[in-house]
Scaffold this active site. Structure first.
Site, PDB file in Angstrom:
ATOM      1  N   GLU A   1       0.815  -1.207   0.000  1.00 25.41           N
ATOM      2  CA  GLU A   1       0.000   0.000   0.000  1.00 25.41           C
ATOM      3  C   GLU A   1       0.858   1.270   0.000  1.00 25.41           C
ATOM      4  O   GLU A   1       0.478   2.268  -0.604  1.00 25.41           O
ATOM      5  CB  GLU A   1      -0.907  -0.022   1.227  1.00 25.41           C
ATOM      6  N   ASP A   2       1.982   1.225   0.694  1.00 26.87           N
ATOM      7  CA  ASP A   2       2.712   2.479   0.949  1.00 26.87           C
ATOM      8  C   ASP A   2       4.089   2.594   0.296  1.00 26.87           C
ATOM      9  O   ASP A   2       4.766   3.596   0.500  1.00 26.87           O
ATOM     10  CB  ASP A   2       2.911   2.661   2.468  1.00 26.87           C
TER      11      ASP A   2
END
Ligand code: ZN
Length: 255
Positions: free
Chosen positions: A120-121
């Protein structure tokens, strides 16, 4: 003549071979966090918990390789607290909690914990994680990343993302559920110990309410998971999350 016999206990093989991989991982962490002391402390606790577990040397190596990968991927990120602690403290802390508090000694769950925010990051991809750590680990990390919707999710408003995360919590696999709970436990603890610099009391309490809804969804799907090894650890994490929700509410309740 022979040298005098040394009667001190021989080093345990496990511990002896531990040190090389440990040293390499330690060096990587030192470089990417600029020798941050808080990261160091959590990492040493994690290493000690691993050494005291029933994991084998090979499993230990795999887990430390995962720490190195995650540390490099998150190297430019920080937590939202005042000190802006390097982000890697969080995945290591989540894995530590699974090992120490839930007493779940399963390599893949610990790897999923270490990687849970990379898709996600960071620029990590599913394919890269699958190639390095296998399809099960990559699939579980994907489960924990897809929950806020399909591609384009970042454009959704925060309320929609939270609603999707709550609904998705009941559908997670066992491994992903364990990591989800340990992740929320860590974040709830941070709300008291290392709070985000800009949040209001209402926002802190709102986060506790949000986690409680996630917890309720997870609990309502227990029958799917009760037969799985490690279920006892899941119950333990649920209890800790519930206790921490109460603590956050007490701490930030408006007078
Ligand atoms: Zn997380």
């Amino acid at each position: 003549m022979f040298a005098p016999v040394d009667y001190s206990p021989a080093p345990i093989n496990k511990v002896a071979s531990y040190s090389m991989v440990f040293d390499a991982t330690h060096r990587v962490l030192n470089v990417v966090t600029n020798g941050n002391k808080s990261v160091e402390t959590v990492f040493i606790s994690f290493k000690e918990a691993l050494c005291n577990s029933s994991l084998t040397v090979l499993q230990y190596d795999d887990i430390l390789d995962t720490v190195q990968y995650a540390a490099q991927k998150h190297r430019f990120q920080t937590r939202k607290n005042y000190e802006k602690t390097p982000y890697i403290i969080h995945p290591i802390g989540v894995a530590l909690s699974i090992l120490m508090e839930a007493q779940i000694e399963l390599t893949e769950i610990l790897q999923i914990a270490l990687l849970h925010d990379t898709l996600e990051d960071t620029d990590a991809t599913y394919e890269e994680i699958a190639a390095k750590f296998g399809y099960h680990v990559a699939g579980s990390v994907k489960e924990l990343s897809d929950e806020v919707g399909e591609p384009g999710r970042k454009t959704q408003d925060q309320a929609t993302r939270k609603r999707l995360e709550i609904e998705h919590a009941g559908k997670l696999s066992f491994d992903a559920t364990v990591v989800k709970l340990a992740d929320k436990l860590y974040n709830l603890r941070d709300l008291i110990d290392n709070p985000p610099a800009t949040w209001s009391n209402e926002r802190f309490i709102g986060y506790a309410d949000f986690v409680e809804q996630i917890l309720n969804h997870i609990v309502s799907h227990h029958e799917d998971k009760a037969h799985i090894k490690g279920f006892h650890g899941l119950l333990k994490l649920e209890q800790l999350v519930q206790e921490q929700i109460s603590r956050v509410r007490d701490h930030y309740k408006t007078k």
